[in-house]
Design a protein around this motif. Structure first.
Motif, short mmCIF file in Angstrom:
data_model
loop_
_atom_site.label_atom_id
_atom_site.label_comp_id
_atom_site.label_asym_id
_atom_site.label_seq_id
_atom_site.Cartn_x
_atom_site.Cartn_y
_atom_site.Cartn_z
N VAL A 1 21.43 -25.96 -13.91
CA VAL A 1 20.49 -25.17 -13.13
C VAL A 1 19.73 -24.24 -14.06
O VAL A 1 20.32 -23.49 -14.85
CB VAL A 1 21.22 -24.34 -12.05
CG1 VAL A 1 20.22 -23.49 -11.27
CG2 VAL A 1 22.02 -25.25 -11.12
N VAL A 2 18.40 -24.28 -13.98
CA VAL A 2 17.55 -23.37 -14.74
C VAL A 2 17.02 -22.32 -13.76
O VAL A 2 16.37 -22.66 -12.77
CB VAL A 2 16.38 -24.10 -15.41
CG1 VAL A 2 15.46 -23.12 -16.13
CG2 VAL A 2 16.91 -25.14 -16.40
N VAL A 3 17.29 -21.05 -14.04
CA VAL A 3 16.84 -19.99 -13.14
C VAL A 3 15.49 -19.44 -13.61
O VAL A 3 15.16 -19.53 -14.80
CB VAL A 3 17.88 -18.84 -13.05
CG1 VAL A 3 19.20 -19.37 -12.53
CG2 VAL A 3 18.07 -18.15 -14.38
N PRO A 4 14.71 -18.88 -12.70
CA PRO A 4 13.37 -18.39 -13.07
C PRO A 4 13.43 -17.17 -13.99
O PRO A 4 14.43 -16.45 -14.06
CB PRO A 4 12.74 -18.02 -11.72
CG PRO A 4 13.61 -18.64 -10.67
CD PRO A 4 14.98 -18.75 -11.26
N HIS A 5 12.33 -16.94 -14.66
CA HIS A 5 12.13 -15.71 -15.43
C HIS A 5 10.72 -15.21 -15.17
O HIS A 5 9.87 -15.95 -14.66
CB HIS A 5 12.34 -15.95 -16.93
CG HIS A 5 11.30 -16.87 -17.52
ND1 HIS A 5 11.44 -18.25 -17.53
CD2 HIS A 5 10.08 -16.62 -18.10
CE1 HIS A 5 10.38 -18.79 -18.09
NE2 HIS A 5 9.53 -17.83 -18.45
N ARG A 6 10.47 -13.96 -15.51
CA ARG A 6 9.12 -13.43 -15.41
C ARG A 6 8.86 -12.53 -16.61
O ARG A 6 9.80 -12.06 -17.26
CB ARG A 6 8.92 -12.64 -14.11
CG ARG A 6 9.74 -11.37 -13.99
CD ARG A 6 9.52 -10.68 -12.64
NE ARG A 6 10.16 -9.37 -12.59
CZ ARG A 6 11.41 -9.15 -12.25
NH1 ARG A 6 12.21 -10.19 -11.95
NH2 ARG A 6 11.91 -7.93 -12.22
N ILE A 7 7.60 -12.31 -16.91
CA ILE A 7 7.22 -11.37 -17.97
C ILE A 7 6.94 -10.02 -17.31
O ILE A 7 6.06 -9.91 -16.46
CB ILE A 7 5.97 -11.85 -18.73
CG1 ILE A 7 6.18 -13.28 -19.26
CG2 ILE A 7 5.66 -10.89 -19.88
CD1 ILE A 7 7.39 -13.46 -20.14
N THR A 8 7.71 -9.02 -17.67
CA THR A 8 7.51 -7.67 -17.17
C THR A 8 6.70 -6.90 -18.22
O THR A 8 7.23 -6.49 -19.25
CB THR A 8 8.85 -6.96 -16.89
OG1 THR A 8 9.61 -7.76 -15.98
CG2 THR A 8 8.63 -5.58 -16.29
N ALA A 9 5.40 -6.78 -17.97
CA ALA A 9 4.49 -6.15 -18.94
C ALA A 9 4.49 -4.64 -18.73
O ALA A 9 4.17 -4.16 -17.64
CB ALA A 9 3.09 -6.72 -18.79
N ARG A 10 4.81 -3.90 -19.80
CA ARG A 10 4.86 -2.44 -19.71
C ARG A 10 4.04 -1.83 -20.86
O ARG A 10 3.27 -2.51 -21.53
CB ARG A 10 6.31 -1.96 -19.74
CG ARG A 10 7.17 -2.45 -18.58
CD ARG A 10 8.47 -1.64 -18.51
NE ARG A 10 9.36 -2.10 -17.45
CZ ARG A 10 10.51 -2.75 -17.67
NH1 ARG A 10 10.90 -3.01 -18.90
NH2 ARG A 10 11.26 -3.11 -16.66
N GLU A 11 4.27 -0.55 -21.08
CA GLU A 11 3.42 0.22 -22.01
C GLU A 11 3.49 -0.27 -23.45
O GLU A 11 2.53 -0.10 -24.20
CB GLU A 11 3.84 1.69 -21.97
CG GLU A 11 3.60 2.35 -20.64
CD GLU A 11 4.36 3.66 -20.49
OE1 GLU A 11 3.91 4.51 -19.71
OE2 GLU A 11 5.41 3.82 -21.15
#
Length: 341
Positions: free
Chosen positions: A318-328
């Motif tokens: 199982v491959v779980v999702p990821h996201r890019i959390t863009a910050r300062e």
């Protein structure tokens, strides 16, 4: 009064049998139904009678979590999510720290006593995937982390190559071209896979790889990131961004850049990987790859409970999702919203 399975069924709007199937890890439950039942269990604080259940099913009622470092915010968060997901199906957890060395990992593979635990969640750092399969005993095991799709064992993880490629693309999209990659390692694990994604993004953008910008690290601690950046600065290497292969190294990199008189992100943008809470509170706040840890934990528990109930079931990856959390640390100004990769 003690909360019963029928109370949980009524709260979730499902049958008694459905609640029983969720608690016992049966695979034939729709994900949305499973989530409803687990929410009802949490809201009602349902606690199964583990003694009776153990006698009835011949189980210990415990799952083991074997992780490299409990001082790591990422692994501590993963352990917490696994424990919560296990409680939702009536299991308690035992935690084993392997120290991320071969002897500690082999001790887990050679077998926790089967009368103590019903299954094991195992996140190795140094043991090759083939050895994991060869050395494990008959205890149901779910492999966590960066091992692709090892044959013969259930596995849950994030796509490290894709995630590293996505965060490197984020830096490229901001106009950065001299991007240092910190954390390369040999072997099958994190360092190789995240390095592969980093290099792939550069190649896709037509950016030549400068060997001076690729830094190997033996471990993924804050001091390693700080030392890697300090070495780049002392050698006079020109760079306008840093992708550290985990958040702890990225926090160390922020400190080294500050000490070197460089502004983040004006002079150098910085990104990490893991989505640990510390990154929200660093100055500047840290851009990172955020894996879906609750989903990872839920899938791992589902797989181990299925393996307990059906020892001969086909293995799942199982491959779980990821996201890019863009910050300062890459965007400047107020933290930007997360976006799916």
């Amino acid at each position: 009064m003690r909360v019963t399975l029928r109370d949980v069924a009524e709260r979730a709007g499902v049958s008694f049998k459905t609640v029983s199937n969720v608690i016992n890890g049966h695979p034939n439950v729709r994900p949305e139904t499973r989530e409803r039942v687990q929410t009802a269990i949490a809201e009602l604080r349902y606690r199964p009678n583990t003694s009776a259940r153990s006698l009835r099913h011949g189980r210990a009622g415990f799952l083991a979590i074997a992780l490299p470092e409990l001082t790591s915010p990422y692994f501590a968060g993963l352990a917490s999510e696994l424990a919560a997901a296990a409680r939702a199906v009536g299991q308690s957890v035992l935690i084993e720290e392997t120290s991320g060395d071969l002897a500690g990992e082999r001790a887990v593979l050679d077998g926790l006593p089967s009368h103590l635990v019903d299954g094991v969640f195992f996140s190795p750092l140094v043991t090759p995937a083939a050895e994991v399969v060869e050395r494990r005993d008959g205890t149901p095991l779910v492999l966590l982390g960066e091992y692709g799709e090892p044959a013969g064992v259930d596995h849950v993880g994030v796509d490290n190559v894709a995630a590293a490629r996505d965060v490197t693309r984020h830096l490229l999209d901001l106009g950065r071209r001299r991007i240092a990659g910190i954390g390369l390692q040999s072997g099958d694990g994190t360092g190789r896979l995240r390095g592969e994604g980093y290099l792939a993004a550069l190649a896709e953008a037509g950016v030549a790889v400068d060997p001076d910008l690729v830094v190997e690290c033996t471990d993924y601690h804050r001091a390693s990131g700080a030392d890697a950046v300090a070495r780049l600065l002392s050698r006079g290497v020109d760079f306008d961004a840093v992708f550290c292969f985990n958040d702890l190294m990225a926090l160390g990199a922020l400190r080294a850049l500050h000490d070197g008189g460089l502004r983040v992100p004006d002079d150098v943008a910085v990104a990490g990987f893991d989505g640990i809470e510390d990154g929200q509170f660093s100055v500047p706040s840290l851009t990172t790859v955020t894996p879906d840890l609750p989903r990872l934990a839920a899938e791992a528990v589902r797989l181990v409970m299925r393996r307990i109930a059906e020892p001969d079931a086909p293995t799942e990856h199982v491959v779980v999702p990821h996201r890019i959390t863009a910050r300062e640390s890459t965007t400047g100004g107020p933290p930007a919203a997360s976006f799916p990769a």
